[in-house]
Design an enzyme around this catalytic site. Structure first.
Site, mmCIF file in Angstrom:
data_model
loop_
_atom_site.group_PDB
_atom_site.id
_atom_site.type_symbol
_atom_site.label_atom_id
_atom_site.label_comp_id
_atom_site.label_asym_id
_atom_site.label_seq_id
_atom_site.Cartn_x
_atom_site.Cartn_y
_atom_site.Cartn_z
ATOM 1 N N ASN A 155 0.833 -1.206 0.000
ATOM 2 C CA ASN A 155 0.000 0.000 0.000
ATOM 3 C C ASN A 155 0.872 1.263 0.000
ATOM 4 O O ASN A 155 1.845 1.348 0.719
ATOM 5 C CB ASN A 155 -0.876 0.034 1.257
ATOM 6 C CG ASN A 155 -1.485 -1.307 1.548
ATOM 7 O OD1 ASN A 155 -2.213 -1.834 0.744
ATOM 8 N ND2 ASN A 155 -1.136 -1.884 2.691
ATOM 9 N N GLU A 194 8.520 -5.070 -0.915
ATOM 10 C CA GLU A 194 7.396 -4.129 -0.799
ATOM 11 C C GLU A 194 7.863 -2.706 -1.075
ATOM 12 O O GLU A 194 7.168 -1.922 -1.721
ATOM 13 C CB GLU A 194 6.723 -4.224 0.574
ATOM 14 C CG GLU A 194 6.272 -5.623 0.986
ATOM 15 C CD GLU A 194 5.446 -6.363 -0.060
ATOM 16 O OE1 GLU A 194 4.754 -5.705 -0.848
ATOM 17 O OE2 GLU A 194 5.507 -7.611 -0.087
ATOM 18 N N GLU A 197 4.785 -8.012 -10.197
ATOM 19 C CA GLU A 197 5.314 -9.024 -9.284
ATOM 20 C C GLU A 197 6.602 -9.681 -9.792
ATOM 21 O O GLU A 197 7.567 -9.825 -9.050
ATOM 22 C CB GLU A 197 4.251 -10.076 -8.966
ATOM 23 C CG GLU A 197 3.037 -9.522 -8.206
ATOM 24 C CD GLU A 197 3.396 -8.800 -6.917
ATOM 25 O OE1 GLU A 197 4.552 -8.907 -6.454
ATOM 26 O OE2 GLU A 197 2.515 -8.113 -6.369
HETATM 27 N N1 B3K Z 1 1.000 -7.523 -3.760
HETATM 28 C C1 B3K Z 1 0.857 -8.291 -2.555
HETATM 29 C C2 B3K Z 1 0.091 -9.565 -2.745
HETATM 30 C C3 B3K Z 1 -1.379 -9.429 -2.629
HETATM 31 C C4 B3K Z 1 -2.049 -10.787 -2.647
HETATM 32 C C5 B3K Z 1 -3.511 -10.664 -2.766
HETATM 33 N N2 B3K Z 1 -4.177 -11.946 -2.688
HETATM 34 C C6 B3K Z 1 2.161 -8.603 -1.923
HETATM 35 C C7 B3K Z 1 3.321 -8.571 -2.820
HETATM 36 O O1 B3K Z 1 3.457 -9.305 -3.759
HETATM 37 O O2 B3K Z 1 4.176 -7.760 -2.593
HETATM 38 ZN ZN ZN Z 2 4.841 -8.158 -4.757
#
Ligand code: B3K
Ligand code: ZN
Length: 891
Positions: free
Chosen positions: A262, A295, A317
């Site tokens: 976030n 993150e 990702e």
């Molecule tokens: N983007 C989130 C993963 C969210 C999963 C939702 N089911 C964490 C990450 O890959 O950094």
């Molecule tokens: Zn990620």
């Protein structure tokens, strides 16, 4: 349930430019007011506005301040006859955070409020265009009881705060960056924080904060250090600076996955934040560094440039995993420690992603369709996606990749884009490169599922001085994709002479010798590469293929034992030394399983293992990797690939025999290794100390195991002693694993001690459960223990970490305990999947995947697993998530 297809993408009917959210936080009933400025999308005029919503209660809708009529289609709120000009939309609704057991949307954990919105949690908070291509500016006001919720956080900067009536207070946050709804977050509760100011290269000051529960502050130093290192690394390596005045990490103990990026307010599973030497292992320390980095790096790869739709998930990702892998390698420092990290990543990919790519859930890195998007946060999208990015970097070179990244941000900052846009930017920044000249065929890595098999053979012609490497590729069919076109496969390689010395290389057509390594680009079904000038060699060259694991493929090369020993002892490429060790072990394990005869290790293998253990030129961490035989899961996949039905207990027996024979044959060497590598100095999580601990604990495991044969109580006694007085949790756990792995009577006492000592440390108790559930099976005792463990007062099935510590460990990591001739493992699997599905479908769907490779099993396992799957599939009240998994498994 309904299928969503990539080809059906259409732009939204409207854009939401700003959102002003007000929350009156109450665990039972939270009131949400959302005031939005909305613009019709001029490319799609006259469309109704369909707002996503799920499990929330609508109380009011106003357009330009007037109430209007609306209807529901399923859970979507449909508004028609809207103005053709920009308008304001106000929505009021309520939700029930304390009833939210799915942990998606707004929920409570330990008396505080948290959110999780990716992928589709925001619609569980308020009605919205909950899709990543709708990006808005957010202002968020939180109102809550001041005593119960002293800390009120949201994305961006806090611009106002103060007190309200009735013991309540408020805070208003403004995020200056437009973002999709999946990056929204709020946190409210009694938390404390560690904070630090950093100045970036650009001269700007930033406030970094790590928020935890009051008792956990002494476990935040490593996370903070990792965050600071991430900020520095992204500036240095990619020229990407922190674009926020304030960057917060908050730890929560109820969380479905690892962490969430976030904007400016990362929310983390406690497992990936909290560490001190007494409660965390070396692996925890490494994971925290990697996840904090991951993150943080999303702030650019994911947040500044986001995904147009969820089919593009690997855009953020795969790229961000690539970046966190590179970060961890750079943090490891010296070449040998970097190599250890690379080997760990390769091992993980082959153990997790290759089976996925060979099974019923096989899907391209950019999937074509889904029923539940949460099922597609897979190792294919993440880890194989990262390998695709790594291949691009290999094809354009390190500098070229940096140019490509620069161009990607120059073109797309602030946009929601696709995987094609990324590949195009990397190629356009490197015209004429091996990537740019074959971009269309390279992009098959995004569209075709399945792991390519590359068969290799070499031919030496001493008279002509040539060595010809012939490479052929073939990719087996995957669900929905019967026929595959050739992939573009970079094959990094070198040649060794028969004594293991690297040879200088000259490919036919090159004007001179240069270097000892080449990257061959295999792009057709079949290609030959001729090395020249190889005169006067005493024997055939030994090829070292796929160095650094330069592509995510299965290399089929019928190496001789002699060639493998040469590579193990002499190759300059650490990945291929490790691979040679794996193959030597694999040949013996597969031989035993296939012949049905007990494994009997030969002197050549034992001597090679001893030579590795005693080699003064190798690091301890690397020795630990070389001396750890392939996992049971990996052996199973190799057998499946060879068309042999998989008998998990037989594989387990062979691997256990290998361990105990190595324990006995190398006894003196293990004693030496333990004495030379265990130390009692202050704990430091650096690669050298970590490697020493790993090797000492591997040695201890073998020494305690051998005591089971010899009856000598000395080493079990020392292990028990270590459980009592180890100076860090890595060594305490290592000793416990040694006792459990040997089925020694002292294991019970040791477990009881650890529980008594750490009963208030949730993450240690998670480990305590996982160690028992993951112990090597013998006579069904481990499975029986697991059935008891789920009735332990500390087993909290609604806490995902705790549930996973037993259930994921059994279903995904302990094949010999799960696969039983009496089918009790499958009955238990079905029972738990159904139980968890009733309150947390995302978690249940992950657990359900534990049987998705049932088709490769030997009888009676295959039929019994099939029956269990059918039983779950027959239930009417299954969630879409779990239904998709069992449906695909049975298809
Ligand atoms: N983007 C989130 C993963 C969210 C999963 C939702 N089911 C964490 C990450 O890959 O950094
Ligand atoms: Zn990620």
């Amino acid at each position: 349930s309904t299928v969503v297809r990539r080809e059906d993408y259409t732009a939204p009917s409207h854009w939401i430019r700003t959102v002003d959210l007000t929350f009156d936080l109450d665990p039972a009933k939270t009131l949400v007011i959302s005031r939005m400025s909305v613009e019709p999308n001029t490319e799609r005029p006259g469309q109704p506005l369909r707002l996503d919503g799920e499990d929330i209660t609508l109380t009011r809708v106003l357009v330009n301040g007037e109430s209007i009529s609306f209807r529901f289609e399923g859970q979507q709120l449909v508004l028609e006859h809207l103005p053709a000009e920009p308008f304001s939309l106000e929505i009021r609704n309520t939700c029930a955070p304390e009833k939210n057991t799915e942990l998606s949307g707004l929920y409570t954990s330990g008396g505080s409020f948290f959110t999780q919105c990716e992928a589709q949690g925001f619609r569980r908070i308020t009605y919205f265009l909950d899709r990543p291509d709708v990006m808005a500016l957010y202002t968020v006001t939180l109102r809550a009881n001041a005593k119960a919720y002293p800390v009120l956080l949201s994305n961006g900067n806090r611009v106002e705060h103060g007190t309200l009536d009735n013991g309540r207070h408020f805070a208003t946050w403004v995020d200056p960056h437009p973002k999709p709804s999946y990056l929204f977050a709020l946190v409210a509760g009694a938390l404390v924080c560690r904070e630090q100011c950093v100045r970036s290269r650009s001269g700007k000051d930033h406030l970094l904060q790590v928020y935890v529960r009051a008792g956990d502050l002494d476990k935040t130093e490593h996370a903070m250090n990792s965050l600071i290192a991430s900020v520095v690394w992204d500036e240095a390596r990619f020229g990407l600076s922190l674009d926020l005045e304030r960057f917060m990490i908050v730890a929560v103990s109820d969380f479905n996955m690892g962490a969430m990026e976030n904007k400016g307010l990362n929310i983390f599973n406690t497992k990936f934040v909290l560490a001190n030497p007494a409660t965390a292992t070396d692996t925890d320390y490494a994971n925290i560094e990697a996840v904090v980095g991951h993150e943080y790096f999303h702030n650019w790869t994911g947040n500044r440039v986001t995904c147009r739709d969820w089919f593009q998930l690997s855009l953020k990702e795969g790229l961000t995993v690539y970046r966190d892998q590179e970060f961890s390698q750079d943090m490891a420092g010296v070449a040998s420690a970097r190599a250890v990290k690379r080997i760990e990543d390769v091992r993980q990919l082959r153990q997790m992603q290759f089976p996925e790519d060979a099974g019923p859930m096989a899907h391209p890195v950019r999937p074509e369709q889904y029923q539940a998007i949460d099922n597609f946060y897979t190792t294919t999208v993440y880890e194989k996606g990262a390998e695709v990015v790594r291949m691009m970097a290999t094809l354009v070179g390190r500098e070229g990749f940096r140019r490509g990244m620069d161009l990607y941000f120059a073109r797309h900052d602030g946009q929601a884009v696709t995987c094609d846009d990324f590949a195009q930017a990397i190629a356009d920044a490197n015209p004429g490169s091996d990537l740019a000249t074959r971009l269309d065929s390279f992009k098959r890595w995004y569209s075709q599922a399945g792991t390519p098999r590359v068969s290799a053979s070499g031919h030496y012609d001493p008279g002509a001085g040539t060595y010809t490497v012939t490479l052929a590729q073939h990719t087996p069919a995957t669900p929905g994709q019967p026929v595959k076109l050739p992939f573009v496969i970079p094959v990094a390689m070198g040649l060794l002479d028969s004594d293991g010395r690297p040879l200088l290389l000259q490919l036919q057509g090159e004007s001179q010798y240069g270097g000892t390594e080449r990257v061959l680009v295999l792009e057709q079904a079949n290609q030959a590469f001729v090395f020249t000038g190889l005169y006067g060699l005493t024997g055939e060259p030994v090829p070292s293929l796929l160095r650094g694991f330069s592509a995510p493929v299965i290399l089929e090369w019928a190496a001789t034992e002699r060639q493998l020993f040469t590579l193990l002892h002499h190759d300059t490429d650490p990945t291929n030394r490790w691979e040679a060790a794996q193959r030597l072990g694999l040949l013996r394990l597969m031989g035993a399983v296939q012949s049905g005869r007990p494994l009997q290790l030969d002197a050549a293998y034992i001597d090679a293992q001893r030579a590795v253990l005693r080699d003064p030129s190798l690091d301890a961490a690397f020795k630990d990797l070389l001396l750890t035989p392939p996992s049971e899961g990996y052996v199973a996949e190799q057998l499946a690939a060879a068309g042999v039905p998989v008998d998990p207990p037989a594989i387990h027996a062979a691997r256990e025999a290998m361990r105990s024979q190595l324990a006995q044959a190398l006894f003196d060497d293990w004693v030496w290794a333990f004495e030379a590598h265990h130390d009692n100095g202050a704990y430091r999580p650096d690669p050298v100390s970590t490697g020493r601990r790993a090797l000492a604990n591997l040695a201890l495991a073998h020494l305690v195991l051998d005591a089971g044969r010899s009856g000598d109580p000395v080493w079990p006694g020392r292990a028990y002693q270590r459980v009592q007085d180890a100076g860090n949790f890595t060594d305490r756990q290592g000793a416990l694993i040694a006792l459990l792995g040997a089925h020694h009577a002292l294991a019970e006492l040791a477990l009881a001690r650890v529980h008594a000592q750490f009963k208030h440390e949730a993450l240690v108790i998670d480990r305590w459960f996982a160690l028992q559930a993951g112990a090597p099976e013998r006579d069904g005792q481990v499975f029986q223990r697991i059935k008891t463990l789920v009735h332990h007062p500390d087993f909290l099935v609604r806490n995902p970490n705790r549930a996973r510590s037993v259930l994921t460990t059994l279903f995904h990591l302990n094949p010999s305990a799960l696969h039983r001739a009496d089918a009790a493992g499958y009955v238990f699997w079905a029972e738990k999947v159904v139980e968890v599905d009733a309150f947390n479908p995302q978690l249940a769907a992950r657990l359900a995947r534990g049987l998705d490779r049932w088709r490769v099993l030997a009888e009676p396992y295959r039929s019994a697993a099939h029956e269990a799957l059918c039983r779950v599939a027959a239930r009417t009240e299954l969630s879409p998530d779990t239904r998709e998994i069992v449906g695909r498994s049975l298809a």
